[in-house]
Write an enzyme that holds these catalytic residues in place. Structure first.
Site, mmCIF file in Angstrom:
data_model
loop_
_atom_site.group_PDB
_atom_site.id
_atom_site.type_symbol
_atom_site.label_atom_id
_atom_site.label_comp_id
_atom_site.label_asym_id
_atom_site.label_seq_id
_atom_site.Cartn_x
_atom_site.Cartn_y
_atom_site.Cartn_z
ATOM 1 N N GLU A 151 0.823 -1.211 0.000
ATOM 2 C CA GLU A 151 0.000 0.000 0.000
ATOM 3 C C GLU A 151 0.853 1.255 0.000
ATOM 4 O OE1 GLU A 151 -2.772 -0.290 3.210
ATOM 5 O OE2 GLU A 151 -3.928 -1.912 2.270
ATOM 6 N N HIS A 184 -9.933 1.745 0.035
ATOM 7 C CA HIS A 184 -10.328 0.900 1.159
ATOM 8 C C HIS A 184 -11.833 0.664 1.215
ATOM 9 C CE1 HIS A 184 -6.233 1.407 2.614
ATOM 10 N NE2 HIS A 184 -6.487 0.507 3.535
#
Length: 293
Positions: A151, A184
């Site tokens: 990420e 997300h």
């Protein structure tokens, strides 16, 4: 050797970052079998997915770069935050800075036992069996190694080299986290499909996650540009995953005078973090001449 510069238009940089976010999230769902996210098969397959994406994106970035014979330009690795100069401070100081905030969770849970908490965990982290158990647990590996690395690499190291030349450092700190936060939101789909939560509850949970991941993303982007090292936000991300989200709401459940002591502890901790934020991330400590913030 010619160095690398970026001079994309703003809309080009945004579209590329959006593409990176889409293929990162999309890679998690390319497998035909559907399992819940903590199933071993799902975890292993997603390791493969994000690993492939992490290898594909840098060449894509390089294709949109330009070469220039100038000492002011930098190599592609330097743009990605992969440097040797200042590496050791980048592994230590931003992590210590992050601890100032994340440790507030333990203060909120029990102010009197904070010393015991630190002592117990110090001995725990020195125990070889603890690390053996961790590295044999796929969820631990995902949360503390693969997710922080992939990420931060995709959403910070690969996006900021495109955004900063187009929008400037200050704007990019707040623009970059939007891709991270929205990415997300896919957890909402998983919760609904697997029956963990009804649609409205999943939406509320994911909306809250969107907010705090965006805030953390801004902090992470700040660390990346101030230090010029991708390892700084990776370690901060891993530590935050380990500690969990600070339970500010629990403070109000305490009786006085404990409640007031905890509130003061939060305020003092926040002031301490703000006071250390710029000194501990000074670019001169890390030999950072890649980004300017």
């Amino acid at each position: 050797m010619a160095a690398i510069i970026f001079s994309l238009a703003g809309w080009q940089a945004v579209l590329l970052c959006l593409l990176f976010a889409i293929i990162y999230v999309g890679s998690l769902y390319v497998w035909s079998d559907i399992f819940f996210r903590d199933h071993p098969k799902t975890i292993k397959r997603r390791f493969i997915s994000v690993g492939i994406i992490s290898l594909i994106v840098p060449p894509v970035i390089y294709c949109f770069s330009q070469t220039k014979d100038s000492i002011d330009a930098h190599s592609i690795l330097e743009w990605l935050g992969i440097r040797y100069t200042g590496l050791i401070p980048a592994m230590i100081l931003p992590l210590l800075l992050t601890m100032v905030l994340t440790m507030l969770k333990e203060i909120a849970q029990d102010l009197n036992s904070l010393g015991c908490f630190l002592l117990i965990h110090m001995f725990l982290y020195l125990e070889p069996r603890y690390w053996t158990n961790c590295f044999s647990n796929l969820m631990w590996i995902r949360n503390h190694l693969v997710a922080p690395f992939s990420e931060e690499f995709i959403f910070r190291a690969c996006m900021l080299p495109l955004l900063v030349p187009a929008f400037g450092a200050g704007t990019s700190v707040f623009l970059c986290p939007l891709f991270f936060g929205v990415a997300h939101f896919h957890h909402m789909i998983e919760k609904v499909i697997t029956g963990q939560q009804p649609v409205f509850e999943a939406f509320k949970t994911s909306s809250f996650q969107l907010c705090y991941t965006t805030v953390f993303g801004a902090y992470s982007a700040f660390l990346f540009m101030r230090t010029g090292h991708v390892i700084a936000p990776i370690l901060a991300h891993a530590f935050c995953n380990h500690m969990g989200f600070p339970v500010f709401g629990e403070v109000m459940g305490y009786q006085q005078p404990t409640r007031m002591k905890l509130i003061v502890a939060f305020i003092v901790g926040l002031i301490g973090w703000l006071s250390l934020l710029y000194p501990l991330t000074s670019p001169s400590i890390y030999g950072n001449d890649v980004y300017s913030l």
